[in-house]
Design a protein around this motif. Structure first.
Motif, PDB file in Angstrom:
ATOM      1  N   ILE A  28       0.886  -1.814   0.056  1.00  0.00           N
ATOM      2  CA  ILE A  28      -0.472  -0.425   0.052  1.00  0.00           C
ATOM      3  C   ILE A  28       0.976   1.697   0.133  1.00  0.00           C
ATOM      4  O   ILE A  28       0.519   2.350  -0.633  1.00  0.00           O
ATOM      5  CB  ILE A  28      -1.262  -0.183   1.278  1.00  0.00           C
ATOM      6  CG1 ILE A  28      -1.901   0.990   1.111  1.00  0.00           C
ATOM      7  CG2 ILE A  28      -0.420   0.282   2.427  1.00  0.00           C
ATOM      8  CD1 ILE A  28      -3.410   0.726  -0.286  1.00  0.00           C
ATOM      9  N   VAL A  77       7.416   4.625   8.192  1.00  0.00           N
ATOM     10  CA  VAL A  77       6.461   3.679   8.089  1.00  0.00           C
ATOM     11  C   VAL A  77       6.590   1.765   8.169  1.00  0.00           C
ATOM     12  O   VAL A  77       7.092   1.678   7.699  1.00  0.00           O
ATOM     13  CB  VAL A  77       5.711   3.671   6.991  1.00  0.00           C
ATOM     14  CG1 VAL A  77       6.738   3.440   5.589  1.00  0.00           C
ATOM     15  CG2 VAL A  77       4.373   3.466   6.709  1.00  0.00           C
ATOM     16  N   TRP A  84      -0.595   4.410   9.961  1.00  0.00           N
ATOM     17  CA  TRP A  84      -1.710   3.804   9.117  1.00  0.00           C
ATOM     18  C   TRP A  84      -1.317   2.597   8.380  1.00  0.00           C
ATOM     19  O   TRP A  84      -0.851   1.803   8.543  1.00  0.00           O
ATOM     20  CB  TRP A  84      -1.684   4.982   7.252  1.00  0.00           C
ATOM     21  CG  TRP A  84      -0.649   5.123   6.702  1.00  0.00           C
ATOM     22  CD1 TRP A  84       0.675   5.321   7.223  1.00  0.00           C
ATOM     23  CD2 TRP A  84      -0.555   5.032   5.575  1.00  0.00           C
ATOM     24  NE1 TRP A  84       1.852   4.874   6.338  1.00  0.00           N
ATOM     25  CE2 TRP A  84       0.891   4.636   4.796  1.00  0.00           C
ATOM     26  CE3 TRP A  84      -1.397   4.233   4.443  1.00  0.00           C
ATOM     27  CZ2 TRP A  84       0.859   4.542   3.082  1.00  0.00           C
ATOM     28  CZ3 TRP A  84      -0.697   3.816   3.227  1.00  0.00           C
ATOM     29  CH2 TRP A  84       0.706   3.568   2.521  1.00  0.00           C
ATOM     30  N   THR A 141      -2.648   0.107   5.420  1.00  0.00           N
ATOM     31  CA  THR A 141      -3.557  -1.191   3.939  1.00  0.00           C
ATOM     32  C   THR A 141      -4.958  -0.564   3.963  1.00  0.00           C
ATOM     33  O   THR A 141      -5.938  -0.038   2.916  1.00  0.00           O
ATOM     34  CB  THR A 141      -3.423  -2.710   3.656  1.00  0.00           C
ATOM     35  OG1 THR A 141      -1.821  -2.539   3.572  1.00  0.00           O
ATOM     36  CG2 THR A 141      -3.774  -2.725   2.280  1.00  0.00           C
ATOM     37  N   LEU A 167       2.803   4.422  19.210  1.00  0.00           N
ATOM     38  CA  LEU A 167       2.296   3.024  19.091  1.00  0.00           C
ATOM     39  C   LEU A 167       2.550   1.660  20.005  1.00  0.00           C
ATOM     40  O   LEU A 167       4.464   1.991  19.794  1.00  0.00           O
ATOM     41  CB  LEU A 167       2.417   3.123  17.211  1.00  0.00           C
ATOM     42  CG  LEU A 167       1.064   3.321  16.440  1.00  0.00           C
ATOM     43  CD1 LEU A 167      -0.349   2.904  16.777  1.00  0.00           C
ATOM     44  CD2 LEU A 167       1.089   5.067  16.337  1.00  0.00           C
ATOM     45  N   LYS A 199       8.204  -6.503   8.540  1.00  0.00           N
ATOM     46  CA  LYS A 199       7.631  -6.545   9.888  1.00  0.00           C
ATOM     47  C   LYS A 199       8.269  -7.603  10.513  1.00  0.00           C
ATOM     48  O   LYS A 199       8.206  -9.001  10.269  1.00  0.00           O
ATOM     49  CB  LYS A 199       6.183  -6.368   9.530  1.00  0.00           C
ATOM     50  CG  LYS A 199       5.687  -5.383   9.274  1.00  0.00           C
ATOM     51  CD  LYS A 199       4.336  -5.408   9.417  1.00  0.00           C
ATOM     52  CE  LYS A 199       3.290  -4.272   8.006  1.00  0.00           C
ATOM     53  NZ  LYS A 199       3.982  -2.609   7.569  1.00  0.00           N
TER      54      LYS A 199
HETATM   55  C1  7RM Z   1       1.800   0.958   5.803  1.00  0.00           C
HETATM   56  C2  7RM Z   1       1.721  -0.279   6.477  1.00  0.00           C
HETATM   57  C3  7RM Z   1      -0.561  -1.823   9.110  1.00  0.00           C
HETATM   58  C4  7RM Z   1       0.700  -2.296  10.408  1.00  0.00           C
HETATM   59  C5  7RM Z   1      -0.623  -1.074  11.888  1.00  0.00           C
HETATM   60  C6  7RM Z   1       0.586  -1.216  12.122  1.00  0.00           C
HETATM   61  C7  7RM Z   1       2.032  -0.895  11.227  1.00  0.00           C
HETATM   62  C8  7RM Z   1       2.457   0.736  10.401  1.00  0.00           C
HETATM   63  C9  7RM Z   1       3.624   2.202  11.448  1.00  0.00           C
HETATM   64  C10 7RM Z   1       3.363   0.706  12.347  1.00  0.00           C
HETATM   65  C11 7RM Z   1       3.680   2.017  14.506  1.00  0.00           C
HETATM   66  C12 7RM Z   1       3.686   3.290  12.314  1.00  0.00           C
HETATM   67  N1  7RM Z   1       0.396  -0.843   5.697  1.00  0.00           N
HETATM   68  N2  7RM Z   1       2.463  -0.077  11.726  1.00  0.00           N
HETATM   69  N3  7RM Z   1       2.507   1.798  10.265  1.00  0.00           N
HETATM   70  N4  7RM Z   1       2.888   1.037  13.643  1.00  0.00           N
HETATM   71  N5  7RM Z   1       3.673   3.189  13.856  1.00  0.00           N
HETATM   72  N6  7RM Z   1       4.310   3.571  11.945  1.00  0.00           N
HETATM   73  O1  7RM Z   1       2.346  -0.644   6.735  1.00  0.00           O
HETATM   74  O2  7RM Z   1      -1.790  -3.310   5.954  1.00  0.00           O
HETATM   75  O3  7RM Z   1       1.085  -3.425   5.783  1.00  0.00           O
HETATM   76  O4  7RM Z   1       0.542  -2.533   8.093  1.00  0.00           O
HETATM   77  O5  7RM Z   1       2.105  -2.224  10.698  1.00  0.00           O
HETATM   78  O6  7RM Z   1       1.227  -2.647  12.925  1.00  0.00           O
HETATM   79  O7  7RM Z   1      -1.415  -2.018  11.888  1.00  0.00           O
HETATM   80  S1  7RM Z   1      -0.244  -2.279   6.363  1.00  0.00           S
END
Ligand code: 7RM
Length: 650
Positions: free
Chosen positions: A314, A390, A418, A420, A515, A609
């Motif tokens: 995304i 991100v 944010w 997907t 977060l 991740k």
């Molecule tokens: C953009 C993206 C979403 C999940 C989300 C979180 C984690 C994403 C941050 C974050 C802490 C951030 N989309 N996440 N950005 N956690 N700080 N700045 O990653 O759909 O692939 O993942 O990623 O857990 O729910 S995703």
């Protein structure tokens, strides 16, 4: 039980460093001060309408800003626009056709410069190619490509004719590709012979061929030549991109589409194993990604912006293709890995193109920490102005490293939260307006409603809780393809009237959001609900540690025990006991890991991740669950082998 057992998550650690934007940054910033937050707070729908009118060209005005039938939203109802016109034609018509859209850098070192005129010409031709293959409004098209400009062309060509794309990341297997094609019932697949990765060609078409053995909906396949590897072409079904393009009509009108026209599906793995086709539509999505890209990165006309994500995620959709192109930005697009031919590839690219705005992931930053400060120090990074993060929580020490060694102590960092599902950035600083704290994503953006709640859905104003979104936003998902019941159940059933997608967070005294990772990852140690993120951040605060993953493993005495997997910075050494004591000092005895394993790598998804679920399997001596989303399966096999040695305890 802990005395705060009603809390969803205990908040253990507080960070006090603060970084206000400099006067020099504020002077040139699009937003300094609170006016945008104030305007949005008075009338959030009016605020979004103003953004939609300012940032997007509409062929027909909307009648209603937002129609909200929980959990179904429609934005800018009755409005019409063409997304590809907004990303291309209007810039060319305004005399900016010669502006560079992409400075593309191939991994082997070949480069291409693609202007807005070039991109428009290529997109029109390819839109006609798709039409020639029988693709029309409402059809789905699958895209399985490396990071080459044709990926953006393919997406924009779909948008131009009202077909929805479904991009599948090039690292996914034949099996995953097949399931996604079949779920979407795609008509056409766009792929390449192969692409470059770490100096070698990886095959795409041969993988696609395997998928295509059982994808009855596919009637045509378009193959871009990139890798130069040998591929089989099935007569009547498979076509070379360059052949079709040479024969295509160069003009394809950008017909107006409904604001709620399906723009794309993007599959994300669900807990049940069946991937969810997340649906995004046109007017609201484009408004929010253009808005966030402009203001979160403080975009100026002469910026050179680089987002290191792959278009298969995304982040690539929203912050390589739609947001930046809608804003007429100049970007770098890079095909390969950060360590080819050397560990300084990113810094070399930043220096040669004068990149001003750089957007990457914590997993990359922690990897750079492992490689050492000598790598960025080889290059002049003084062009940089704003740094983004991100994908995961960024640990305060990784934030500090990024700030110092990449940003030269001068660049605001925007930590953007944010998903997907949210389509665009939801929680982030505005770099000229927000005083940042290392590790905090700070506040919801103007127009966005986010709140923490406890187990019972009661609002939490300080400390840990479940992160929920309180009202619809323009780029929100419109549902799950083919399964709207699952949509309601997954996102809107846990807390009444609120969107919840699995993250925990805490609020500090100043109202900053921190977060804490997925709530499935929260550990319960002697009744304390401890977030893996906080213990990981304490470990990463040790000067020898580059990266850490923490999990709770079943424990007869404490319910769960904290197990840590740690990767050291290049050349560093430290004992397990020293690290345990360090965590004890940083956040308290309760958070001391029971055991720490040193490992050169951590198991990660293909988007970077950390996969704590697999580490839990390892720690509890179970057979590994689903490993299909793992980037490198060897990592856990090695950890399993080592887990046979029983750790010490004090
Ligand atoms: C953009 C993206 C979403 C999940 C989300 C979180 C984690 C994403 C941050 C974050 C802490 C951030 N989309 N996440 N950005 N956690 N700080 N700045 O990653 O759909 O692939 O993942 O990623 O857990 O729910 S995703």
């Amino acid at each position: 039980m802990s005395d705060n057992s009603s809390n969803a998550i205990d908040a253990l650690q507080w960070e006090n460093r603060r970084f206000p934007p400099s006067e020099a940054f504020k002077d040139q910033a699009l937003v300094a001060g609170t006016f945008m937050y104030d305007t949005a707070a008075q009338d959030d729908l009016g605020f979004w309408a103003q953004q939609a009118a300012e940032l997007i060209d509409w062929s027909t005005d909307w009648e209603t800003i937002c129609e909200w039938n929980l959990p179904f939203a429609k934005w800018f109802v009755g409005g019409q626009l063409n997304v590809s016109y907004n990303c291309l034609d209007r810039h060319v018509l305004a005399g900016r056709g010669d502006k560079v859209a992409f400075h593309w850098v191939g991994e082997p070192g070949d480069t291409r410069t693609v202007t807005y005129s070039d991109l428009l010409a290529e997109t029109q031709r390819f839109a006609n190619v798709l039409k020639g293959l029988g693709v029309g409004r409402g059809d789905r098209v699958n895209i399985y490509l490396p990071m080459i400009p044709e990926a953006a062309v393919a997406m924009l060509a779909c948008a131009r004719i009202g077909a929805a794309h479904s991009v599948v990341f090039g690292g996914f297997s034949a099996h995953s590709l097949r399931d996604r094609i079949n779920d979407a019932e795609a008509k056409v697949l766009i792929t390449a012979d192969g692409g470059y990765r770490r100096g070698d060609v990886f095959a795409l078409k041969p993988v696609a061929d395997e998928a295509l053995e059982s994808t009855p909906s596919i009637t045509g396949v378009v193959v871009v030549r990139r890798g130069g590897n040998e591929v089989a072409m099935q007569e009547g079904r498979d076509h070379w991109y360059h052949d079709l393009m040479a024969a295509a009509d160069p003009v394809c009108a950008a017909d107006p589409m409904d604001s709620e026209q399906l723009l794309f599906l993007l599959y994300t793995s669900g807990t049940t194993g069946k991937p969810k086709g997340i649906m995004h539509t046109s007017g609201g999505y484009l408004t929010q990604v253009a808005f966030t890209h402009k203001y979160v990165f403080d975009l100026h006309d002469d910026d050179v912006y680089w987002c290191t994500a792959d278009v298969g995620w995304i982040t690539g959709h929203s912050y390589i293709v739609y947001g930046p192109l809608a804003n007429g930005a100049t970007q770098v697009m890079y095909e390969g890995v950060p360590n080819f031919p050397g560990n300084d590839r990113f810094w070399e690219i930043i220096e040669s193109y004068g990149v001003t705005k750089f957007y990457t992931a914590p997993t990359a930053i922690r990897t750079f920490m492992k490689w050492g400060i000598e790598e960025p120090a080889k290059h002049d990074l003084s062009s940089l102005k704003v740094l983004g993060s991100v994908g995961e929580p960024i640990n305060p020490e990784a934030w500090m490293w990024y700030h110092e060694h990449i940003g030269g102590g001068r660049c605001p960092i925007v930590d953007t939260w944010w998903q997907t599902e949210t389509g665009g950035i939801m929680i982030s600083p505005l770099p000229g307006a927000t005083t940042t704290k290392p590790g905090s994503a700070t506040f919801p953006l103007p127009g966005i409603g986010a709140e923490l709640v406890d187990e019972n859905g009661v609002r939490v104003d300080r400390g840990g809780g479940y992160l929920t979104l309180t009202r619809p936003w323009p780029s929100m998902l419109r549902g799950i393809w083919g399964d709207q019941e699952r949509y309601r159940e997954t996102y809107w059933s846990r807390f009444d009237g609120r969107y919840f997608a699995g993250d925990g967070a805490k609020l500090d005294d100043d109202g900053y959001l921190w977060l804490l990772g997925r709530v499935d990852d929260v550990m319960n140690v002697s009744g304390h609900r401890i977030s893996t993120t906080e213990v990981e951040s304490a470990l990463v605060a040790h000067p020898s540690v580059a990266e850490a993953a923490v999990v709770g493993a079943t424990d007869a005495t404490t319910g769960q025990a904290i197990i840590a997997y740690v990767t050291l910075r290049g050349g560093a050494e430290v004992t397990e006991q020293d690290l345990r004591n360090f965590v004890g000092e940083e956040i308290g005895h309760i958070a001391k890991p029971k055991a720490i394993y040193f490992t050169p790598d951590l198991p990660k998804t293909r988007s970077g991740k950390i996969m704590r679920r697999l580490l839990r399997d390892v720690a509890e001596g179970r057979n590994l669950g689903d490993t299909s989303t793992l980037a490198d399966a060897n990592v856990v096999t090695e950890l399993q082998r080592r887990a046979a040695d029983v750790p010490a305890e004090d």
